[in-house]
Design a protein around this motif. Structure first.
Motif, short mmCIF file in Angstrom:
data_model
loop_
_atom_site.label_atom_id
_atom_site.label_comp_id
_atom_site.label_asym_id
_atom_site.label_seq_id
_atom_site.Cartn_x
_atom_site.Cartn_y
_atom_site.Cartn_z
N MET A 187 0.80 -1.25 0.13
CA MET A 187 0.15 0.00 0.15
C MET A 187 0.81 1.26 -0.16
O MET A 187 0.31 2.16 -0.12
N THR A 188 2.18 1.22 0.25
CA THR A 188 3.11 2.33 0.50
C THR A 188 3.67 2.75 -0.79
O THR A 188 3.73 2.14 -1.86
N HIS A 189 3.85 3.89 -0.76
CA HIS A 189 4.63 4.57 -2.15
C HIS A 189 5.72 5.57 -1.68
O HIS A 189 5.89 6.32 -0.80
N SER A 190 6.88 5.07 -2.42
CA SER A 190 8.10 6.11 -2.15
C SER A 190 8.58 6.89 -3.29
O SER A 190 9.27 7.61 -3.23
N CYS A 191 8.47 6.39 -4.44
CA CYS A 191 8.85 7.15 -5.71
C CYS A 191 8.65 8.81 -5.73
O CYS A 191 7.53 9.11 -5.48
N TYR A 192 9.94 9.31 -6.11
CA TYR A 192 9.78 10.98 -6.39
C TYR A 192 9.17 11.21 -7.64
O TYR A 192 8.89 12.57 -7.85
N ASP A 193 9.10 10.08 -8.42
CA ASP A 193 8.75 10.64 -10.00
C ASP A 193 7.75 9.34 -10.46
O ASP A 193 8.16 9.04 -11.67
N PRO A 194 6.52 9.26 -9.88
CA PRO A 194 5.86 8.25 -10.50
C PRO A 194 4.98 8.59 -11.89
O PRO A 194 5.04 9.76 -12.04
N ASP A 195 4.79 7.64 -12.55
CA ASP A 195 4.05 7.76 -13.80
C ASP A 195 2.46 8.39 -13.67
O ASP A 195 1.95 8.44 -12.42
N ALA A 196 1.75 8.51 -14.61
CA ALA A 196 0.43 9.06 -14.61
C ALA A 196 -0.65 8.18 -13.60
O ALA A 196 -1.21 8.46 -12.97
N LYS A 197 -0.17 7.01 -13.63
CA LYS A 197 -1.20 5.81 -12.92
C LYS A 197 -0.47 5.58 -11.60
O LYS A 197 -0.96 4.74 -10.67
N GLY A 198 0.59 6.39 -10.94
CA GLY A 198 0.86 6.22 -9.84
C GLY A 198 2.13 5.17 -9.49
O GLY A 198 2.51 4.81 -8.55
N ARG A 199 2.73 4.58 -10.69
CA ARG A 199 3.60 3.62 -10.35
C ARG A 199 4.95 4.01 -10.31
O ARG A 199 5.51 4.96 -10.99
N ALA A 200 5.72 3.47 -9.67
CA ALA A 200 6.98 3.93 -8.99
C ALA A 200 8.10 3.74 -10.09
O ALA A 200 7.96 2.57 -11.02
N CYS A 201 8.77 4.69 -10.53
CA CYS A 201 9.91 4.66 -11.69
C CYS A 201 10.97 3.57 -11.36
O CYS A 201 11.56 3.26 -12.53
N GLY A 202 11.19 3.41 -10.15
CA GLY A 202 12.28 2.38 -9.94
C GLY A 202 13.81 2.98 -10.05
O GLY A 202 14.87 1.96 -9.94
N ARG A 203 13.96 4.14 -10.56
CA ARG A 203 15.44 4.65 -10.73
C ARG A 203 15.65 5.94 -9.97
O ARG A 203 16.86 6.31 -9.97
N CYS A 204 14.61 6.66 -9.05
CA CYS A 204 15.23 7.81 -8.57
C CYS A 204 15.83 7.33 -7.22
O CYS A 204 15.54 6.14 -6.91
N ASP A 205 16.45 8.34 -6.18
CA ASP A 205 17.18 7.84 -5.14
C ASP A 205 16.18 7.08 -4.04
O ASP A 205 16.41 6.04 -3.54
N SER A 206 14.69 7.56 -4.03
CA SER A 206 13.92 7.13 -2.99
C SER A 206 13.71 5.39 -3.46
O SER A 206 13.75 4.59 -2.68
N CYS A 207 13.31 5.24 -4.80
CA CYS A 207 13.19 4.09 -5.40
C CYS A 207 14.20 2.99 -4.96
O CYS A 207 14.36 1.91 -4.72
#
Lengths: 229, 229
Positions: A187-207
């Motif tokens: 349920m949690t979210h960490s990504c600084y730069d998700p796509d339009a659907k809110g999916r995590a990018c996998g590449r920012c510092d936070s991911c």
């Protein structure tokens, strides 16, 4: 049950913090800050997390920091991607929001005063803190001292306690503790730069820090990353 | 010229404070906070004041404190009228906004960091402070110390100074100093409960303190009050 104001972003750290506040016997009043962050999906997750974890109250304070700017999270600055950890751990990144935790704690303190809480939880941690000055323990301690001077309740003799239980824990330790307390990290979210659907990018510092944390904790990462999985 | 962030509400105190920052040789960056206050006329006055006084920059940060509540200025609590001064000077009034000055200073600090200013002006005063805990000098001093711990600039060795030049001045002294510096008090606004046209009620604590200040300063009060003039 004593109330505690819990700053909740819907991310891994603050969600674990909420679970720890509950485990410590507090009745949590959750506070999310809508600060014009690019990753507005955070707020939606925060609300779901608060609901799922049985928080009595969930409040959102909208504050538009775009007129202040100065951060990749609130201004038109690119979020860095694929940074090696050696680079991440040096200096203060562009995702730093000026005086953000001070601002968030100030809002939490105001709400604490209104609801009659004298405990505040904030999910900062100084080990994997990614270079933010306002995540350091000495900042948290100085804030708690100031809280007594800043408020009506403080003048009337109440002491405020600021709990930063993740301070000193690694991301892996946080994930292990949250898993033990039954946190559903899906349920949690960490990504600084998700796509339009809110999916995590996998590449920012936070991911990157999140992925590494799950690996080191030997806990399966439930996050559906769009890239770099 | 060194920049300074000046918290500006468009009221008598903060406008005088802006004049004093200019007189001290600073290049002012004005910051107004739109915090869902009932008296939104404040913001319009703040903008006019900043323009008239030649400020280089005027920024507004919108923050909606209604979800926090707890004050006659942000929630549905009546603004008290016609209180005798003996009553006004006892206890903390319902117009107290929880942790407001802490919040405002936090925002000013964030902006200071972004624009490269290390001085912040806030127009609090402890004599006519109407019972607000976060107007006391010990609060201001503790905040300045915290600023160094909370920010990137602080970590990099910069020291922030928080100027509260009205601290210790009576309302009459403030008006006399502002008059000497050429402040046009006809542009300023103090009322907690103005009418739809933005005219001062003449009966709330703020109006009563303002009127008394002009009387004691022996300066004509340019304010068109709707009542109790």
């Amino acid at each position: 049950m004593k109330k505690a104001v819990v700053l909740l972003s819907g991310g891994l750290d603050s969600t674990t913090c909420l679970a720890m506040a509950k485990a410590a016997g507090f009745d949590p009043v959750c506070l999310a800050i809508d600060y014009g962050q690019r990753h507005a999906v955070e707020l939606e997750r925060a609300r779901k997390v608060a609901l799922a974890m049985g928080a009595r109250d969930f409040r959102v304070v909208p504050i538009d920091l775009r007129s202040v700017g100065g951060s990749a999270l609130t201004a038109d600055i690119a979020v860095p991607k694929d940074r090696p950890e050696t680079e991440m751990s040096h200096g203060i990144p562009v995702t730093y929001v000026p005086a953000r935790n001070l601002l968030f704690l100030s809002l939490a303190l105001g709400l604490a005063e209104v609801v009659g809480a004298y405990d505040i939880y904030i999910g900062v941690n100084a080990v994997d803190y990614s270079g933010y000055p306002d995540c350091r323990p000495q900042f948290i301690e100085a804030f708690a001292a100031l809280a007594g001077l800043a408020t009506k309740a403080g003048v009337e003799g109440q002491r405020f306690q600021v709990h930063a239980p993740l301070s000193g824990m690694t991301k892996a330790q946080i994930i292990q503790e949250g898993t033990r307390l039954g946190v559903n990290y899906g349920m949690t979210h960490s990504c600084y730069d998700p796509d339009a659907k809110g999916r995590a990018c996998g590449r920012c510092d936070s991911c990157l820090l999140r992925k590494k944390g799950f690996q080191e904790a030997r806990v399966p990462d439930p996050t559906p990353y769009t890239e770099g999985a």
